[in-house]
Motif scaffolding. Structure first.
Motif, PDB file in Angstrom:
ATOM      1  N   PHE A   1       0.663  -1.196  -0.007  1.00 43.80           N
ATOM      2  CA  PHE A   1       0.304   0.195  -0.043  1.00 43.80           C
ATOM      3  C   PHE A   1       0.877   1.090   0.188  1.00 43.80           C
ATOM      4  O   PHE A   1       0.743   2.412  -0.683  1.00 43.80           O
ATOM      5  CB  PHE A   1      -1.078   0.154   1.424  1.00 43.80           C
ATOM      6  CG  PHE A   1      -1.427  -1.328   1.232  1.00 43.80           C
ATOM      7  CD1 PHE A   1      -2.728  -1.210   0.437  1.00 43.80           C
ATOM      8  CD2 PHE A   1      -2.190  -1.323   2.658  1.00 43.80           C
ATOM      9  CE1 PHE A   1      -3.474  -2.537   0.600  1.00 43.80           C
ATOM     10  CE2 PHE A   1      -3.463  -2.439   2.850  1.00 43.80           C
ATOM     11  CZ  PHE A   1      -3.805  -3.189   1.177  1.00 43.80           C
ATOM     12  N   PHE A   2       1.853   1.364   0.752  1.00 41.57           N
ATOM     13  CA  PHE A   2       2.648   2.270   0.674  1.00 41.57           C
ATOM     14  C   PHE A   2       3.170   2.649  -0.375  1.00 41.57           C
ATOM     15  O   PHE A   2       3.594   3.926  -0.407  1.00 41.57           O
ATOM     16  CB  PHE A   2       3.730   2.186   2.027  1.00 41.57           C
ATOM     17  CG  PHE A   2       3.385   2.949   2.870  1.00 41.57           C
ATOM     18  CD1 PHE A   2       2.822   3.824   3.861  1.00 41.57           C
ATOM     19  CD2 PHE A   2       2.867   1.236   4.318  1.00 41.57           C
ATOM     20  CE1 PHE A   2       2.654   4.289   4.947  1.00 41.57           C
ATOM     21  CE2 PHE A   2       1.896   1.846   5.762  1.00 41.57           C
ATOM     22  CZ  PHE A   2       1.810   3.209   5.923  1.00 41.57           C
ATOM     23  N   PHE A   3       4.093   1.674  -1.011  1.00 45.92           N
ATOM     24  CA  PHE A   3       4.535   1.574  -2.325  1.00 45.92           C
ATOM     25  C   PHE A   3       3.640   1.922  -3.550  1.00 45.92           C
ATOM     26  O   PHE A   3       3.754   3.147  -4.392  1.00 45.92           O
ATOM     27  CB  PHE A   3       5.024  -0.162  -2.965  1.00 45.92           C
ATOM     28  CG  PHE A   3       6.184   0.089  -4.104  1.00 45.92           C
ATOM     29  CD1 PHE A   3       6.946   0.730  -4.093  1.00 45.92           C
ATOM     30  CD2 PHE A   3       5.271   0.116  -5.228  1.00 45.92           C
ATOM     31  CE1 PHE A   3       7.800   0.706  -5.592  1.00 45.92           C
ATOM     32  CE2 PHE A   3       6.535  -0.126  -6.388  1.00 45.92           C
ATOM     33  CZ  PHE A   3       7.309  -0.102  -6.625  1.00 45.92           C
TER      34      PHE A   3
ATOM     35  N   SER B   1      -2.610   3.935  11.114  1.00 48.01           N
ATOM     36  CA  SER B   1      -2.558   5.431  10.372  1.00 48.01           C
ATOM     37  C   SER B   1      -1.442   6.930  10.805  1.00 48.01           C
ATOM     38  O   SER B   1      -1.459   8.018   9.566  1.00 48.01           O
ATOM     39  CB  SER B   1      -3.886   6.326  11.684  1.00 48.01           C
ATOM     40  OG  SER B   1      -5.118   5.384  11.274  1.00 48.01           O
ATOM     41  N   ILE B   2      -0.738   6.457  11.748  1.00 51.24           N
ATOM     42  CA  ILE B   2       0.401   7.297  12.520  1.00 51.24           C
ATOM     43  C   ILE B   2       1.494   7.223  10.987  1.00 51.24           C
ATOM     44  O   ILE B   2       1.792   8.303  10.302  1.00 51.24           O
ATOM     45  CB  ILE B   2       1.140   7.391  13.284  1.00 51.24           C
ATOM     46  CG1 ILE B   2      -0.116   7.301  14.489  1.00 51.24           C
ATOM     47  CG2 ILE B   2       2.598   8.152  13.537  1.00 51.24           C
ATOM     48  CD1 ILE B   2       0.325   8.471  15.169  1.00 51.24           C
ATOM     49  N   LEU B   3       1.473   6.364  10.610  1.00 51.50           N
ATOM     50  CA  LEU B   3       2.337   5.795   9.146  1.00 51.50           C
ATOM     51  C   LEU B   3       2.091   6.808   8.419  1.00 51.50           C
ATOM     52  O   LEU B   3       2.352   6.970   7.876  1.00 51.50           O
ATOM     53  CB  LEU B   3       2.858   4.154   9.377  1.00 51.50           C
ATOM     54  CG  LEU B   3       3.504   4.017  10.272  1.00 51.50           C
ATOM     55  CD1 LEU B   3       3.718   2.131   9.866  1.00 51.50           C
ATOM     56  CD2 LEU B   3       5.205   3.903  10.510  1.00 51.50           C
ATOM     57  N   GLY B   4       0.443   6.186   8.133  1.00 50.69           N
ATOM     58  CA  GLY B   4       0.340   7.220   6.676  1.00 50.69           C
ATOM     59  C   GLY B   4      -0.194   8.237   6.821  1.00 50.69           C
ATOM     60  O   GLY B   4      -0.232   8.848   5.364  1.00 50.69           O
ATOM     61  N   SER B   5      -0.211   9.064   7.366  1.00 48.20           N
ATOM     62  CA  SER B   5      -0.324  10.533   7.639  1.00 48.20           C
ATOM     63  C   SER B   5       1.369  11.004   7.760  1.00 48.20           C
ATOM     64  O   SER B   5       1.558  12.239   7.773  1.00 48.20           O
ATOM     65  CB  SER B   5      -1.056  10.951   9.133  1.00 48.20           C
ATOM     66  OG  SER B   5      -1.519  10.476   9.391  1.00 48.20           O
ATOM     67  N   LEU B   6       2.535  10.293   8.007  1.00 56.22           N
ATOM     68  CA  LEU B   6       3.321  10.388   8.312  1.00 56.22           C
ATOM     69  C   LEU B   6       4.402  12.061   7.196  1.00 56.22           C
ATOM     70  O   LEU B   6       4.639  12.852   7.005  1.00 56.22           O
ATOM     71  CB  LEU B   6       5.340   9.580   7.944  1.00 56.22           C
ATOM     72  CG  LEU B   6       5.273   9.811   9.573  1.00 56.22           C
ATOM     73  CD1 LEU B   6       4.857  10.665  10.830  1.00 56.22           C
ATOM     74  CD2 LEU B   6       6.510   8.659   9.415  1.00 56.22           C
ATOM     75  N   PRO B   7       3.863  11.273   6.245  1.00 59.89           N
ATOM     76  CA  PRO B   7       4.671  12.453   5.019  1.00 59.89           C
ATOM     77  C   PRO B   7       3.847  13.426   4.653  1.00 59.89           C
ATOM     78  O   PRO B   7       4.365  14.493   4.843  1.00 59.89           O
ATOM     79  CB  PRO B   7       4.032  11.301   3.703  1.00 59.89           C
ATOM     80  CG  PRO B   7       3.811  10.514   4.181  1.00 59.89           C
ATOM     81  CD  PRO B   7       3.449  10.684   5.467  1.00 59.89           C
ATOM     82  N   VAL B   8       2.718  13.104   5.044  1.00 63.37           N
ATOM     83  CA  VAL B   8       2.488  15.388   5.468  1.00 63.37           C
ATOM     84  C   VAL B   8       2.620  15.437   6.642  1.00 63.37           C
ATOM     85  O   VAL B   8       2.590  17.037   6.851  1.00 63.37           O
ATOM     86  CB  VAL B   8       0.282  14.934   5.028  1.00 63.37           C
ATOM     87  CG1 VAL B   8      -0.146  16.388   5.241  1.00 63.37           C
ATOM     88  CG2 VAL B   8       0.034  14.029   4.088  1.00 63.37           C
ATOM     89  N   ILE B   9       2.374  15.003   8.014  1.00 66.67           N
ATOM     90  CA  ILE B   9       3.382  15.723   8.803  1.00 66.67           C
ATOM     91  C   ILE B   9       4.060  16.812   8.670  1.00 66.67           C
ATOM     92  O   ILE B   9       4.758  17.596   8.820  1.00 66.67           O
ATOM     93  CB  ILE B   9       2.880  14.593  10.255  1.00 66.67           C
ATOM     94  CG1 ILE B   9       2.024  14.169  10.550  1.00 66.67           C
ATOM     95  CG2 ILE B   9       4.118  15.445  11.339  1.00 66.67           C
ATOM     96  CD1 ILE B   9       1.635  13.078  11.179  1.00 66.67           C
ATOM     97  N   ILE B  10       5.052  15.467   7.813  1.00 70.46           N
ATOM     98  CA  ILE B  10       6.701  16.032   7.911  1.00 70.46           C
ATOM     99  C   ILE B  10       6.294  17.000   7.162  1.00 70.46           C
ATOM    100  O   ILE B  10       7.486  18.113   7.193  1.00 70.46           O
ATOM    101  CB  ILE B  10       7.535  15.307   7.207  1.00 70.46           C
ATOM    102  CG1 ILE B  10       7.220  13.823   8.076  1.00 70.46           C
ATOM    103  CG2 ILE B  10       8.604  15.339   6.324  1.00 70.46           C
ATOM    104  CD1 ILE B  10       8.689  12.629   7.549  1.00 70.46           C
ATOM    105  N   ILE B  11       6.047  16.983   5.686  1.00 67.94           N
ATOM    106  CA  ILE B  11       5.723  18.442   4.788  1.00 67.94           C
ATOM    107  C   ILE B  11       5.432  19.620   5.588  1.00 67.94           C
ATOM    108  O   ILE B  11       5.724  20.477   5.602  1.00 67.94           O
ATOM    109  CB  ILE B  11       4.454  18.289   3.789  1.00 67.94           C
ATOM    110  CG1 ILE B  11       5.543  17.383   2.817  1.00 67.94           C
ATOM    111  CG2 ILE B  11       4.161  19.379   3.292  1.00 67.94           C
ATOM    112  CD1 ILE B  11       4.270  16.449   1.593  1.00 67.94           C
TER     113      ILE B  11
END
Lengths: 304, 276
Positions: B69-71, B247-257
């Motif tokens: 899913f992440f890939f 959910s946290i892992l899936g939100s990580l890119p947006v949080i980092i941005i």
């Protein structure tokens, strides 16, 4: 002579290429938009005038029959009402919360460190997508979840409440969650607007003895008006077509208490395979959004 | 002086109250992802308890299905960002540097198509995607995401390019360079902040998309993170801690941005509504 003609010809092609060039740069956009936006829009509109499209190879033209049927159908009319309630409460509370937070973060007495910290904290819900927000609130509002535990220990409720399956509560709960998930857009936009207001205006008002409340109503609010109208319009458009949060939290239930126009389209298409009816509902959503967009564009143009 | 103090106290009470409203649910999300599934609903509720561990994250990341899913999400969002940026650059260049008949018309169309609701196009898209034979594949999602991210990207890029002086690219053309060279060698490098803003915004749009990912894909091999998270919710036994970790892992890119590219994140967020 010969040379002259050549150069003339050269100028001619140069002229043609100059005329064509701006369109050449737009070509990918025009092609994409035509194939993947205008064609499907025409398709969905045409579906709405036929009976049994997609499942039937030779659908019959029925004119406005689908629209007549839909607009007199109890469930669809209910979904329009639910959507209207959902959208209006969302926009109003987004505006109030966003404004309150922006004003507080913008307060003069606040140091820059505190400003930055609170701004980030207030932006938090915006960093999570609808799926995560839905799942998080399912956990929080679970019958044995933390919200029920706290409310019971304080004595507000005696028994755990099933927030999503109570018909009288579900729409309110959905609205509350969507308000929580969407206000940061307002907060950030209003904050940017506030910071764009010239300090001279406030200084002049302070010299004249205006109170903070007066300054807000006579300076900040009128200056912010164009921004407020813009974001409220965008929010109207976005919330009208909101699907994911509702779908994931209640799926339109219990017994259609939270049915929105968008979930109605999805269910009619993919649960009961009535593609003509679903397309008709989809076109009605499109019409609502187009009307809202016309207001939005006119407002934007007035600003220019 | 006294009223000033009272206002200050009121301000801080308001600030903290709002911070709790915004932050507590997120804090609970984070805290639950570190608990064991048995202690999720423990009474009394505690933010950190003795079951604190990274087990849920390890469980999520050791499941190949989730990694897929992440890939998928990264690949699709990455490709869409590239395609959208290139097309938006060309279009913005034309809007910013040329005057041509129909310019205002095309511009108005691009503004208005932003209002077209994805749900309206869902049925015809599904039909077209099936007919083209790309149902349940990357191209199906990439094409639709490009269409929906493009208008905003064009408007933002045009706005950005309009702030760059015309002399910049005209200098190249006076020296005998082509327009194309002027665009790629001079304008594009000067556009980097605008490109980053638009790119990040486009990335977030794709990363978060749910409706089309749900409808145009079918197999786990093609599904994206939002669908993956939602599918954990549908399973017979709720592994709440794993759902929260995912959910946290899936939100990580947006949080980092949002945290590290805050300027760009905010620019992307507000460009539509705030005009400077």
């Amino acid at each position: 002579m010969r040379q002259n003609r050549l150069s003339k010809k050269g100028n001619g092609t140069a002229l043609v290429s100059r005329l064509i060039q701006p369109y050449a740069y737009q070509l990918p956009v025009i092609v994409l938009m035509t194939c993947l936006l205008f064609v499907p829009i025409i398709l969905v509109i045409s579906y709405s005038f036929y009976d049994n499209v997609i499942v039937n190879d030779n659908p019959v033209w029925v004119g406005f029959a689908n629209y007549k049927e839909l607009l007199t159908e109890k469930n669809f009319v209910k979904s329009i009402g639910n959507t209207a309630v959902f959208v209006v409460f969302n926009v109003v509370f987004h505006l109030l919360i966003g404004m309150a937070m922006a004003l507080m973060v913008n307060a003069k007495s606040l140091g820059s460190g505190a400003k930055a910290t609170f701004r980030i904290i207030y932006m938090l819900p915006w960093m999570f997508n609808a799926t995560v927000i839905a799942i998080l609130w399912k956990l929080l509002l679970n019958p044995s979840g933390v919200v029920n535990q706290i409310l019971m220990s304080v004595g507000v409720i005696d028994l755990p409440v099933a927030w999503f399956s109570e018909r009288s509560l579900a729409l309110g709960v959905l609205t509350f969650i969507n308000i929580w998930g969407g206000y940061p857009f307002y907060m950030i936009s209003i904050l940017a607007g506030l910071q764009g207001i010239s300090a001279d205006l406030y200084e002049a008002a302070a010299v004249d003895g205006a109170t903070g409340v007066q300054q807000f109503f006579y300076i900040s609010l009128p200056q912010l008006k164009p921004i407020l109208i813009s974001i409220a319009m965008l929010d109207f458009i976005w919330t009208t077509q909101n699907f994911s949060l509702i779908w994931l939290l209640t799926g339109g239930g219990p017994s259609r208490a939270t049915e929105m126009m968008s979930t109605y389209v999805y269910k009619t298409a993919f649960s009961s395979y009535q593609y003509s009816k679903a397309s008709t509902a989809a076109v009605i959503i499109l019409l609502v959004c187009v009307v809202l967009a016309i207001f939005y564009v006119r407002n934007q143009n007035r600003e220019d | 002086m006294k009223t000033k103090l009272i206002t200050k106290i009121a301000l801080w009470i308001g600030l903290i109250f709002c911070a709790l409203y915004a932050g507590l649910p997120i804090l609970w999300l984070l805290s639950s992802s570190f608990k064991s599934n048995q202690s999720i609903f423990a009474i009394p509720p505690r933010l950190v308890d003795e079951t604190f561990s990274l087990d849920a994250y390890i469980a999520v990341l050791s499941d190949e299905k989730n990694l897929r899913f992440f890939f998928n999400s990264y690949a699709i969002a990455g490709i869409v960002v590239l395609v959208t940026l290139v097309i938006a650059l060309l279009s913005a260049y034309s809007f910013s540097r040329f005057n041509f008949p129909g310019k205002k018309f095309i511009n108005t169309i691009i503004i208005s198509v932003q209002a077209v609701p994805p749900i309206t196009l869902l049925i015809p898209y599904l039909v077209m995607v099936v007919k083209m034979g790309i149902y349940d594949s990357y191209p199906a999602l990439i094409l639709t995401y490009v269409v929906f991210t493009l208008p905003y990207a064009i408007l933002m890029m045009t706005g950005y390019m309009n702030t760059l002086p015309r002399e910049l690219d005209e200098a190249v053309m006076i020296d005998g360079g082509s327009r194309f060279r002027a665009l790629w060698q001079v304008l594009v490098p000067s556009c980097v902040p605008g490109l980053v803003s638009v790119g990040l915004y486009t990335f977030i749009q794709c990363w978060n998309e749910y409706l089309y990912a749900l409808t145009l894909t079918k197999t786990n091999a093609m599904r994206t993170v939002p669908i993956g998270i939602a599918s954990l919710m549908g399973q017979y036994a709720f592994e709440w801690n794993e759902i929260m970790a995912m959910s946290i892992l899936g939100s990580l890119p947006v949080i980092i941005i949002a945290l590290f590219f805050q300027k760009y994140f905010i620019a992307g967020m507000t460009a539509g509504a705030v005009k400077s």
